[in-house]
Design an enzyme around this catalytic site. Structure first.
Site, PDB file in Angstrom:
ATOM      1  N   ASP A 212      39.677  31.283  51.488  1.00  0.00           N
ATOM      2  CA  ASP A 212      39.714  30.263  50.437  1.00  0.00           C
ATOM      3  C   ASP A 212      40.384  28.996  50.950  1.00  0.00           C
ATOM      4  OD1 ASP A 212      42.397  31.281  50.454  1.00  0.00           O
ATOM      5  OD2 ASP A 212      41.870  32.661  48.847  1.00  0.00           O
TER       6      ASP A 212
ATOM      7  N   ASP B  82      47.766  40.733  39.097  1.00  0.00           N
ATOM      8  CA  ASP B  82      46.732  40.926  38.073  1.00  0.00           C
ATOM      9  C   ASP B  82      45.439  41.483  38.648  1.00  0.00           C
ATOM     10  OD1 ASP B  82      45.872  38.744  39.492  1.00  0.00           O
ATOM     11  OD2 ASP B  82      45.811  37.357  37.790  1.00  0.00           O
TER      12      ASP B  82
ATOM     13  N   HIS C 100      43.727  40.212  41.287  1.00  0.00           N
ATOM     14  CA  HIS C 100      42.786  39.254  41.879  1.00  0.00           C
ATOM     15  C   HIS C 100      42.753  39.390  43.401  1.00  0.00           C
ATOM     16  CE1 HIS C 100      46.367  36.466  42.350  1.00  0.00           C
ATOM     17  NE2 HIS C 100      45.753  36.257  43.499  1.00  0.00           N
TER      18      HIS C 100
ATOM     19  N   GLU D 243      40.071  35.377  39.922  1.00  0.00           N
ATOM     20  CA  GLU D 243      40.984  35.831  38.881  1.00  0.00           C
ATOM     21  C   GLU D 243      40.294  36.842  37.964  1.00  0.00           C
ATOM     22  OE1 GLU D 243      44.047  35.138  38.886  1.00  0.00           O
ATOM     23  OE2 GLU D 243      44.300  33.256  39.982  1.00  0.00           O
TER      24      GLU D 243
END
Length: 261
Positions: A67, A136, A138, A143
């Site tokens: 990313d 979470d 991800h 996400e």
């Protein structure tokens, strides 16, 4: 998916670095997918030690980015391109010409995303993709509720993510970009081997959801269950909520040494 429980982050880094070294001995120009953040640092440190000792040559390796920030100049010290140059390419003795990443400064961001997906395919695909995991669930910047078929695309950072990343920008959240380009889950799943490293008690719920929960977009990393060669390496703290922890320890302890991960 294979789950390997290790004593600590250093042991996890050594295990994954050896898997990368085996790959490079077999295929010197392998395409390694790399991630940023603190979690993968023990992997890069262990692999660098192997390179410096002469145990493996990484000079012909190719490096693919997971990313990148949108709008941040490539030479900015906190662009992920710059971070990976410092933490991965330079220590391994790999030239920047072997680096692949999306253009976060492109005027047409969508076109840049599509171009990066094509470039990965044209390069023969990622041989081993290293991943971290968020609390979470991800992976990359996918996400919760990201499409499990998603491709490389632009994503908007949550306010909490920008707050968390402000430490890299002199504590000033205003310097943190609002958007990133990330490989999508569908793109990530095309790598031949996925290796996810999780360390610390804060990742325990996410690891349990990834490994033992249903495949669901609410936990993006659970998509690894769909991959034919996915390995989750977790330290004792990150594995503390796995119901099948004893089974995972048993299966790895009785695995042939030659098989690796």
């Amino acid at each position: 998916m294979e789950v390997v429980i290790v004593p600590d982050a250093a042991a996890g880094g050594e295990l994954i670095a050896e898997a990368m070294a085996r790959l490079l001995r077999r295929k010197p120009d392998a395409l390694l997918g790399v991630a940023t953040g603190s979690t993968p640092l023990p992997v890069y440190q262990a692999l660098t030690a192997k390179v410096r000792s002469g145990a493996v040559d990484a000079s012909r390796a190719r490096i693919a980015q997971l990313d990148e920030y949108v709008g941040l100049p490539a030479d900015h010290p906190e662009s992920y391109r710059s971070v990976l140059r410092r933490e991965v390419l330079e220590p391994l003795g790999t030239d920047m010409d072997a680096f692949m990443g999306p253009d976060g400064t492109a005027e047409d961001v969508q076109a840049a995303c599509e171009a990066y997906d094509r470039a990965l395919v044209e390069a023969g695909g990622v041989d081993l993709q290293l991943l971290g995991i968020g609390t979470d669930g991800h992976i990359g910047f996918n996400e919760p509720c990201s499409s499990l078929a998603s491709r490389t695309r632009i994503k908007t950072l949550t306010e909490q993510t920008r707050v968390d990343n402000a430490r890299f920008f002199d504590g000033d959240i205003e310097q943190v970009p609002h958007h990133v380009i990330t490989q999508g889950i569908g793109t990530i799943l095309e790598a031949r081997h996925l290796v996810l490293l999780a360390t610390g008690e804060g990742k325990a719920d996410a690891v349990a959801a990834t490994v033992e929960g249903p495949v669901a977009a609410v936990c993006p990393a659970s998509a690894l269950q769909l991959h034919p060669h996915a390995t989750v390496v977790a330290d004792e703290a990150a594995a503390s909520k796995l119901k099948l922890a004893d089974y995972f320890r048993h299966t790895y302890a009785n695995k042939p040494d030659w098989q690796g991960i």
